[in-house]
Design a protein around this motif. Sequence first.
Motif, mmCIF file in Angstrom:
data_model
loop_
_atom_site.group_PDB
_atom_site.id
_atom_site.type_symbol
_atom_site.label_atom_id
_atom_site.label_comp_id
_atom_site.label_asym_id
_atom_site.label_seq_id
_atom_site.Cartn_x
_atom_site.Cartn_y
_atom_site.Cartn_z
ATOM 1 N N ALA A 173 0.781 -1.113 -0.203
ATOM 2 C CA ALA A 173 -0.081 0.170 -0.011
ATOM 3 C C ALA A 173 0.714 1.104 0.199
ATOM 4 O O ALA A 173 1.909 1.332 0.541
ATOM 5 N N THR A 174 0.342 2.261 -0.603
ATOM 6 C CA THR A 174 1.061 3.573 -0.658
ATOM 7 C C THR A 174 0.121 4.619 0.068
ATOM 8 O O THR A 174 -0.882 4.304 0.816
ATOM 9 N N THR A 175 0.677 6.018 0.240
ATOM 10 C CA THR A 175 0.132 6.724 0.933
ATOM 11 C C THR A 175 -0.531 7.788 -0.054
ATOM 12 O O THR A 175 -1.023 8.970 0.377
ATOM 13 N N THR A 176 -0.576 7.412 -1.192
ATOM 14 C CA THR A 176 -1.314 8.374 -2.522
ATOM 15 C C THR A 176 -2.894 8.862 -2.030
ATOM 16 O O THR A 176 -3.230 9.804 -2.040
ATOM 17 N N GLY A 177 -3.760 7.704 -1.519
ATOM 18 C CA GLY A 177 -4.966 7.971 -1.441
ATOM 19 C C GLY A 177 -5.109 8.767 -0.161
ATOM 20 O O GLY A 177 -5.970 9.842 -0.032
ATOM 21 N N ALA A 178 -4.310 8.656 0.864
ATOM 22 C CA ALA A 178 -4.462 9.660 1.904
ATOM 23 C C ALA A 178 -4.060 11.207 1.597
ATOM 24 O O ALA A 178 -4.679 11.982 1.998
ATOM 25 N N ARG A 179 -3.199 11.317 0.760
ATOM 26 C CA ARG A 179 -2.612 12.687 0.428
ATOM 27 C C ARG A 179 -3.787 13.181 -0.470
ATOM 28 O O ARG A 179 -4.390 14.396 -0.250
ATOM 29 N N ALA A 180 -4.559 12.476 -1.423
ATOM 30 C CA ALA A 180 -5.516 12.896 -2.166
ATOM 31 C C ALA A 180 -6.768 13.240 -1.001
ATOM 32 O O ALA A 180 -7.360 14.216 -1.400
#
Length: 356
Positions: A247-254
Amino acid sequence: MSIDRARHADRALPADRAAHADRAAHATEEYRPHRVAVLALDGLLPFELGIPHRVFGRPRDALGRPLYEVFTCSVRPPGPVETDADFAVQVPHGPEALARADTVIVPASYELGPVFEEGRLTEELAAALALIRPGTRLASICTGVYVLAAAGYLDGRRATTHWAEADHFQRLFPRIEVDADVLFIDDGDVLTSAGVAAGIDLCLHMVRRDFGTAVANDVARRMVVPPHRDGGQAQYIERPVPDPQLATTTGARAWALARLHEPIQLRDLAEQEAMSVRTFTRRFREEVGVSPGQWLSRQRIERARQLLESTDLSMDQVARTSGFGTAQSMRQHMQQALGVTPTAYRRTFRALAVDA
C-alpha cells in the motif's frame, strides 16, 4: 516584482485608487520583461540548458506579452559551445550579454576544469562574471553551483548541488554550508538547485516568486510537471524499488487535499490507508521525503497563496478555507515559510496583476 517586494509592504500605506489606476494606464509604456541570461559553458548538459528557456519562455501578461526575455550567452564571442552529447549548440551572444541580465542562470557542465578541480575560475570565466551588474539575481542548476562558489558568491551561505557531488563540493568550498538533502535553496539573491529535474523546480519557484502561484501553475500545467515541489523536499532517498503490492500513501494525500479546510490528524491520514500511525509515518516519509505534518502545512500554505492571489476573501475566510483556522495562525505560518505576511503577499500580487 516578487515576494521580496512583499516583505516590506506591511510598512507601507495601501496605494489609493487613483495611483492604482494610473499604474494600469501606463502599463504599456512601462512594460519591460525580466531578462534572464543562461550561461552556456563547454561540456554543458543539453537538458539542463533547456530548462530555463522552457520555464521562463512561457509566462505572459494579460496582454499576451512575455514576462521574461531569455537569452543564452557564452564566455566567448558568439559561436558553438560543446555539450556532453554528440552535438554542439550555437550560442548567439557573448559575455557582454550578462551585463543586461536581471537574472543569470548557470546550468551544469561536465568540463569545468579548474573550477571543479581546484575551486578556481579561469581568466575567461572570471572576466565574463565581472560583467554582471551588482544586484543581479544568480542561480545554478546542479554542478553550475561550482561556478558561483568559485566566484565567491556563496561564501557564508547555504547551497545545494547534486547529491553525488555534495561531499566533493563541501571539501572544495569549506566556507559554504552544503545541504545535499534538498531540491533547491532560495537565499534571496542567490539560488542553487540539485540535479536535473530539480532545475525545473527551481525555475518554477522563481516564476512563483516573481509573478505568483497562478502563473507558475500555468507553466507547470503546460510542461506536464508537478506545479510545486518544495525546496526542502528530499532530493534523493536511498531505498529499493517498492513492491507494487504494498500500500502507498497516495490515497491519503488525495483525501487530505480535498479536506484542507478541516482539522486533519495524523491518525486520520493513517486510517485512510488502513495503517498504524507508525507504519504510515514511515511509509509517507519514504514516498514524499518529508513528514505528514510538514507536507500538510505546505499544502495549506499553497492553498492560502492561491486564494490570496485570486479571490477577495477576507483573511479570516482564507485562513479557514486553507485549514489554518484563524488569520493569526495563517500569518505565523506564512511568515515562517515565506518571510511575508498574508496582507503583504496579497497586496504585492494584486499590484502585479494591475501592472501587467
